[in-house]
Design a protein around this motif. Structure first.
Motif, mmCIF file in Angstrom:
data_model
loop_
_atom_site.group_PDB
_atom_site.id
_atom_site.type_symbol
_atom_site.label_atom_id
_atom_site.label_comp_id
_atom_site.label_asym_id
_atom_site.label_seq_id
_atom_site.Cartn_x
_atom_site.Cartn_y
_atom_site.Cartn_z
ATOM 1 N N LYS A 1 0.815 -1.212 0.000
ATOM 2 C CA LYS A 1 0.000 0.000 0.000
ATOM 3 C C LYS A 1 0.852 1.266 0.000
ATOM 4 C CE LYS A 1 -3.899 -1.934 -0.357
ATOM 5 N NZ LYS A 1 -4.634 -1.753 -1.627
ATOM 6 N N GLY B 1 3.791 1.508 -1.447
ATOM 7 C CA GLY B 1 4.630 1.583 -2.628
ATOM 8 C C GLY B 1 6.091 1.258 -2.372
ATOM 9 N N ARG B 2 6.372 0.539 -1.275
ATOM 10 C CA ARG B 2 7.746 0.148 -0.981
ATOM 11 C C ARG B 2 8.105 -1.154 -1.694
ATOM 12 N NH1 ARG B 2 6.257 2.253 4.361
ATOM 13 N NH2 ARG B 2 5.372 0.225 4.882
ATOM 14 N N PHE C 1 3.216 -6.534 -6.493
ATOM 15 C CA PHE C 1 3.910 -5.261 -6.304
ATOM 16 C C PHE C 1 4.137 -4.555 -7.629
ATOM 17 C CE2 PHE C 1 4.424 -6.600 -2.038
ATOM 18 C CZ PHE C 1 4.838 -5.500 -1.289
ATOM 19 N N ALA D 1 1.006 -2.995 -8.220
ATOM 20 C CA ALA D 1 0.621 -2.143 -7.089
ATOM 21 C C ALA D 1 -0.777 -2.490 -6.591
ATOM 22 C CB ALA D 1 0.697 -0.664 -7.465
#
Length: 345
Positions: free
Chosen positions: A284, A286-287, A323, A326
């Motif tokens: 959540k 964005g890492r 990821f 996203a």
């Protein structure tokens, strides 16, 4: 609460990595009067400088004012006797090199990170400073940049070091449960066993409580755990549970029918609907995913001993895809189980 008369004699505790764990552990210590310094940056620094909100599954709530702790850059940790290292595993090297320029002589660093290998890396990068292992086997979620919520019961475990007894004494005055344990190196593998669920939480896209009610997800988690336990046996590595449950029993409990699982695991299921994995928070925010230090560590250990860990490799791939998009695929437990069985075959 601690007496303000003795405030100047209380050692400062530094928090390197102001994420969910760092803010919660540091905040709980600061709430009872411990002198805590958070090393933060950007949006987190600006937010925590305005205050810090803490809450727990049992109804505990606290709103800390900025004067109850300190916030600054890494150099603000220069006068801390103990630093709790709480960064993401992927940030360990860069953060350690930055911290090395600020540590005071004789300081102790205690890693409270996920995964295995961080302590060894810190010992190499922070020599001659003392580095010890620590484990946080419970879930903390970030509600906002300066609000964290502990969604389940648990104790912080730290290994033996010259700073551990002082830290335990400080924590004894707080609502934070902290204990000193021997054999933290073996217990880190027990924590990794639990962390194999982090990626599954990204794949499911649902709160942990709901996820554990679905037998498909539990079976896949059991398969991933069994791969780790098998390769640990091959490697001759001893594993100790990070909770009171024997780690070798956990996959068997996960495979129980749901009605029986909820009875057998009722203590572990004491969590509220906010409970999510740290990998979900990373998605959540964005890492970068931490999966390569979790399920990926199982695959690497298996490969080093001529074995394979196909279920853990599958989880790594699906998490990487999530990821990249996203977004969680919100895959059902049965669909994931079918993929896991195909991979294992």
């Amino acid at each position: 609460m601690m007496s303000t008369a003795t405030a100047d004699t209380i050692p400062k505790i530094g928090i390197m990595g102001a994420g969910a764990i760092g803010l919660y552990v540091g905040g709980m210590l600061a709430e009872c009067g411990v002198r805590v310094v958070f090393a933060a940056r950007g949006r987190t620094m600006a937010s925590v400088q305005r205050g810090l909100s803490l809450s727990r599954y049992d109804g505990f709530k606290a709103a800390l004012k900025p004067e109850q702790y300190e916030v600054g850059g890494v150099d603000s940790l220069a006068d801390c006797e103990t630093v709790l290292f709480c960064t993401k595993s992927g940030d360990t090297e860069a953060a350690a090199l930055e911290l090395a320029n600020s540590l005071k002589p004789g300081a102790t660093v205690i890693s409270l990170q996920n995964g295995v290998g961080n302590v060894e890396l810190l010992k190499r990068l922070l020599s001659p400073y003392e580095v010890a292992a620590g484990i946080v086997p419970f879930n903390v979620v970030r509600l906002s940049p300066n609000a964290v919520h502990c969604s389940m019961e648990g104790r912080v475990l730290v290994g033996q070091s010259k700073a551990s007894t002082k830290l335990a004494d400080l924590a004894a005055h707080s609502r934070l449960q902290l204990e000193i344990h021997d054999n933290l190196d073996f217990m880190q593998w027990g924590k990794l066993l639990l962390n194999l669920n982090n990626g599954l939480n990204v794949i499911s896209g649902m709160p942990l409580g709901r996820q554990f009610r679905q037998p498909g997800y539990r079976t896949v988690l059991a398969m991933a755990m069994e791969e780790l336990l098998t390769v640990l046996d091959v490697a001759g590595i001893r594993v100790i549970g990070a909770t009171r449950t024997n780690p070798r029993l956990i996959p068997k409990v996960l495979r129980l029918p749901t009605w029986l699982f909820r009875i057998a695991a009722r203590q572990q299921l004491r969590m509220d609907d906010t409970a999510r994995s740290s990998s979900w928070d990373d998605l959540k925010a964005g890492r970068e995913p931490e999966t390569r230090f979790l399920n990926g560590a199982v695959c690497s250990l298996a490969e080093a001993h001529g074995r394979k860990a196909p279920v853990n490799a599958l989880i790594c791939r699906l998490v990487d895809e999530a990821f990249a998009r996203a977004a969680s695929p919100e895959m059902s437990g049965e669909e994931l189980l079918a993929l896991a069985r195909k991979a294992a075959a």
